[in-house]
Design an enzyme around this catalytic site. Structure first.
Site, PDB file in Angstrom:
ATOM      1  N   SER A 195      95.948   8.702  54.320  1.00  0.00           N
ATOM      2  CA  SER A 195      96.361   9.318  53.570  1.00  0.00           C
ATOM      3  C   SER A 195      96.923   8.540  52.917  1.00  0.00           C
ATOM      4  O   SER A 195      96.256   7.481  52.741  1.00  0.00           O
ATOM      5  CB  SER A 195      97.830   9.529  54.487  1.00  0.00           C
ATOM      6  OG  SER A 195      98.656   9.942  52.862  1.00  0.00           O
ATOM      7  N   TYR A 223     106.547   6.381  58.562  1.00  0.00           N
ATOM      8  CA  TYR A 223     104.792   7.134  58.458  1.00  0.00           C
ATOM      9  C   TYR A 223     103.495   6.363  57.904  1.00  0.00           C
ATOM     10  O   TYR A 223     102.846   6.517  58.257  1.00  0.00           O
ATOM     11  CB  TYR A 223     105.468   8.727  57.693  1.00  0.00           C
ATOM     12  CG  TYR A 223     104.115   9.746  57.679  1.00  0.00           C
ATOM     13  CD1 TYR A 223     103.364   9.800  59.117  1.00  0.00           C
ATOM     14  CD2 TYR A 223     103.606   9.467  56.302  1.00  0.00           C
ATOM     15  CE1 TYR A 223     102.466  11.030  58.662  1.00  0.00           C
ATOM     16  CE2 TYR A 223     101.983  10.714  56.017  1.00  0.00           C
ATOM     17  CZ  TYR A 223     101.532  10.959  56.954  1.00  0.00           C
ATOM     18  OH  TYR A 223     100.439  11.547  56.783  1.00  0.00           O
TER      19      TYR A 223
END
Ligand code: NDP
Ligand code: 8X3
Length: 249
Positions: free
Chosen positions: A138, A151
């Site tokens: 990501s 995260y």
């Protein structure tokens, strides 16, 4: 020769779109996820295009992972392409009020789950001295944004693991790389915000990346000639410059 790809998180979003993209190109598919009805309905859709096998397991459970991979029938035992995609964000909270169960979920799924699946498949790749692993990281693996703490940590770990895999698997001629998207409109925010209506606002006011955009890129990555390895790819919607800069209407 027809290739076989195993895709984790194939029941939704990026993984599902990748399954449809690969099927168009006649790649045999092993589709994984926890929601078996979805796996079966995707298989039904794609059966006329390619050979499809489904595996229902939770990537957090290393026994389930090993059992599932070992249970593959002969036709699907040789995995040429591994797409480590299963993962999600759980919550968006400052570190001081973060929820321990959310932290466990993100580290257990995004990091340990990816490792368990890889561990079950890499030995056959080293033995054959062939294979291609793509880890879905990501933009959150490249920069940390407010309240993204754990995260972002999990996705930074995915990038470190990708680099480690590329180094260790180099003597075996195995390709390893990561695809790192910014905002993609999938079920991601439904999961992150646990069904709260705030999830509906995340992709409003700009054109977010679609799962099909990432699937297209993943197919591009796996279809390069053998000597070309796309090691690390970062992709944003045009409206997004980084994790905190977004041009909304
Ligand atoms: P979705 O929520 O649409 O899909 C997530 C997939 O992961 C589902 O198929 C889900 O299947 C699977 N999954 C989740 N937990 C588990 C588990 N414990 N065991 C097995 N499978 C699991 O999200 P996306 O498609 O957006 O996310 C895919 C990947 O892309 C993730 O790694 C995410 O971090 C990453 N990503 C997403 C971005 C975005 O903005 N959407 C941007 C950058 C990266 P099931 O529930 O059936 O098990
Ligand atoms: C998903 C993109 O910005 O929501 O990894 O973390 S973001």
């Amino acid at each position: 020769m027809t290739k076989t790809a195993l895709i984790t998180g194939a029941t939704s979003g990026i993984g599902k779109a990748t399954a449809y993209e690969f099927a168009k190109h006649g790649i045999n598919l092993i589709l994984c996820g926890r929601r078996s009805e979805r796996l079966e309905s995707i298989k039904k859709d794609l059966d006329s295009l390619t050979k499809v096998y489904t595996l229902c397991f939770d990537v957090r459970d290393k026994t389930q992972v090993e059992k599932a991979i070992n249970s593959l029938p002969n036709d699907f035992k040789t995995i040429d392409i591994l797409i480590n995609n299963a993962g999600n964000a759980h919550g968006l909270d400052p570190i001081q009020t973060g929820n321990l169960d959310d932290w466990d979920a993100m580290m257990d799924i995004n990091v340990k789950g990816l490792l368990y699946v890889s561990k079950a498949i890499i030995p056959q790749m080293t033995k054959r001295q062939a294979g291609h692993i793509i880890n879905i990281g990501s933009s959150a693996g490249k920069e940390v944004y407010p309240k993204g703490n754990v995260y972002c940590a999990s996705k930074h770990a995915v990038l470190a693991i990708t680099e480690g895999m590329r180094i260790d698997l180099n003597p075996f001629g195995i390709k390893v790389g990561s695809v790192n998207p910014g905002l993609v409109e999938t079920e991601f925010s439904q999961v992150r915000f646990k069904g709260d209506k705030i999830a509906d606002t995340v992709y409003k006011g700009f054109k977010a990346l679609q799962a099909e955009d990432i699937a297209d890129i993943i197919y591009f990555v796996i279809s390069r000639p053998y000597h070309v390895n796309i090691a690390d790819l970062l992709v944003f919607p045009t409206a997004q410059a980084n994790s905190t800069t977004l041009k909304k209407e």
